[in-house]
Design an enzyme around this catalytic site. Structure first.
Site, PDB file in Angstrom:
ATOM      1  N   ASP A 183     -44.158  16.065 -42.674  1.00  0.00           N
ATOM      2  CA  ASP A 183     -44.741  16.482 -43.671  1.00  0.00           C
ATOM      3  C   ASP A 183     -43.541  17.407 -44.895  1.00  0.00           C
ATOM      4  OD1 ASP A 183     -46.401  16.330 -45.383  1.00  0.00           O
ATOM      5  OD2 ASP A 183     -47.792  17.741 -44.886  1.00  0.00           O
ATOM      6  N   CYS A 222     -47.001  11.661 -43.514  1.00  0.00           N
ATOM      7  CA  CYS A 222     -48.457  11.006 -44.111  1.00  0.00           C
ATOM      8  C   CYS A 222     -47.849  10.470 -45.975  1.00  0.00           C
ATOM      9  CB  CYS A 222     -49.205  12.340 -44.298  1.00  0.00           C
ATOM     10  SG  CYS A 222     -48.396  13.769 -45.211  1.00  0.00           S
ATOM     11  N   ARG A 250     -54.030   4.044 -44.576  1.00  0.00           N
ATOM     12  CA  ARG A 250     -56.070   5.105 -45.762  1.00  0.00           C
ATOM     13  C   ARG A 250     -56.091   4.331 -45.768  1.00  0.00           C
ATOM     14  NH1 ARG A 250     -54.428   9.324 -47.343  1.00  0.00           N
ATOM     15  NH2 ARG A 250     -56.570  10.273 -47.474  1.00  0.00           N
TER      16      ARG A 250
HETATM   17  N1   CP Z   1     -51.450  11.234 -47.792  1.00  0.00           N
HETATM   18  C1   CP Z   1     -51.624  11.471 -48.977  1.00  0.00           C
HETATM   19  O1   CP Z   1     -52.743  12.213 -48.585  1.00  0.00           O
HETATM   20  O2   CP Z   1     -50.988  11.009 -49.863  1.00  0.00           O
HETATM   21  P1   CP Z   1     -51.504  11.330 -51.001  1.00  0.00           P
HETATM   22  O3   CP Z   1     -51.507  12.957 -51.894  1.00  0.00           O
HETATM   23  O4   CP Z   1     -50.818  10.738 -51.870  1.00  0.00           O
HETATM   24  O5   CP Z   1     -53.165  11.388 -51.887  1.00  0.00           O
HETATM   25  N1  NVA Z   2     -48.978  18.929 -47.069  1.00  0.00           N
HETATM   26  C1  NVA Z   2     -48.901  17.859 -48.165  1.00  0.00           C
HETATM   27  C2  NVA Z   2     -49.454  16.575 -48.115  1.00  0.00           C
HETATM   28  C3  NVA Z   2     -49.911  15.582 -49.149  1.00  0.00           C
HETATM   29  C4  NVA Z   2     -50.564  14.536 -48.942  1.00  0.00           C
HETATM   30  C5  NVA Z   2     -49.999  18.792 -49.401  1.00  0.00           C
HETATM   31  O1  NVA Z   2     -50.215  19.028 -48.900  1.00  0.00           O
HETATM   32  O2  NVA Z   2     -48.858  18.687 -50.820  1.00  0.00           O
END
Ligand code: CP
Ligand code: NVA
Length: 267
Positions: A183, A222, A250
């Site tokens: 991530d 993600c 999702r």
């Molecule tokens: N992975 C995820 O939650 O993406 P978004 O921030 O685009 O919703």
């Molecule tokens: N770790 C990231 C995930 C985004 C979907 C955030 O919190 O920005």
């Protein structure tokens, strides 16, 4: 009627919940925190009480897990965590669904997360613990998961037989992985700091690190990704990447979640 109360940006969560609810025949209202009276100081409790009279469920994306739990404590309708600084459980649902599509035995699968010990890593560890998988969170010591997240994972594992571990050496972690996950290094609301970037450099999923993995190892993220930072662009677009399938899931996972919550709510 599903309300989406968001105080952070979103592409996947917002659009997949919206499309999913439409598929199920429901309606969606996007409610940016700034445009609600919440942004002018109306309390979380009053907002939760009021919206419970109009809506059937809400998805909340915010900073503080405590604010989300305060909302849920008063809400009379289901509250879905659409990401907080601490957790991202809807992402974890899609992650485990995707893993199950590419591996036929969740109790034997080895999932390795590389990078910042953040909200996504926490929920990934928890979902792996729930299904009895093996999960390794590999981060620099300074950026490892918070103690409460590990304690929670170990508590869950006690009844499922999952194996949960922390490591600091990426080469060692990668060698055992069926799935490699990463991530962003700077989550929403965090300042980009050169020190943190330097600590995370060895954890980037690039061709070199991936060459240490099994041939069958798949790569997950993600999204959104910072191409060239936590993941090399060629790896993300390469044959071992399942990130776009993961993103599509999702929608499917959350439709099931909505069905489950709304069916139960009607009882
Ligand atoms: N992975 C995820 O939650 O993406 P978004 O921030 O685009 O919703
Ligand atoms: N770790 C990231 C995930 C985004 C979907 C955030 O919190 O920005």
């Amino acid at each position: 009627n599903l309300g989406l109360i968001f105080s952070k940006p979103s592409t996947r969560t917002r659009v997949s919940f919206t499309a999913g609810m439409y598929h199920l025949g429901g309606h969606v209202m996007f409610l940016s925190e700034k445009e609600l009276q919440l942004g002018r100081g109306e309390t979380i409790g009053d907002t939760a009480r009021i919206l419970s009279g109009y809506l059937d469920a809400v998805v909340i994306r915010t900073y503080s897990q405590e604010d989300l739990e305060d909302y849920a404590a008063v809400s009379e309708i289901p509250v879905i965590n659409g990401l907080t600084d601490e957790r991202h459980p809807c992402q974890a649902l899609s992650d485990i669904m995707t893993i199950s599509e590419f591996h036929d035995d969740l109790r034997r699968v080895k999932v390795v997360y590389l990078g910042d010990g953040n909200n996504v890593a926490t929920s990934l560890m928890h979902v792996c613990a729930l299904v009895g998988a093996e999960v390794v969170i590999c981060s620099p010591e300074e950026l490892s998961l918070p103690g409460w997240a590990i304690v929670e994972a170990k508590e869950i594992s006690a009844s499922t037989g999952a194996r949960v571990a922390n490591m600091t050496d990426p080469a060692e972690a990668v060698a055992v992985a069926d799935f490699l996950y990463t991530d962003v290094w700077f989550s929403m609301g965090q300042q980009r700091s050169p020190d943190k970037r330097e600590l995370l450099e060895p954890y980037r999923i690039d061709t070199e690190l991936l060459s240490l993995a099994k041939d069958s190892c798949r790569v997950m993220h993600c999204l959104p990704a910072h191409r060239g930072e936590e993941i090399e662009a060629g790896v993300m677009d390469g044959p071992r990447s399942i990130v776009f399938r993961q993103a599509e899931n999702r929608l499917h996972a959350q439709k099931e979640l909505l069905k489950l919550l709304l069916e139960n709510a009607e009882e």
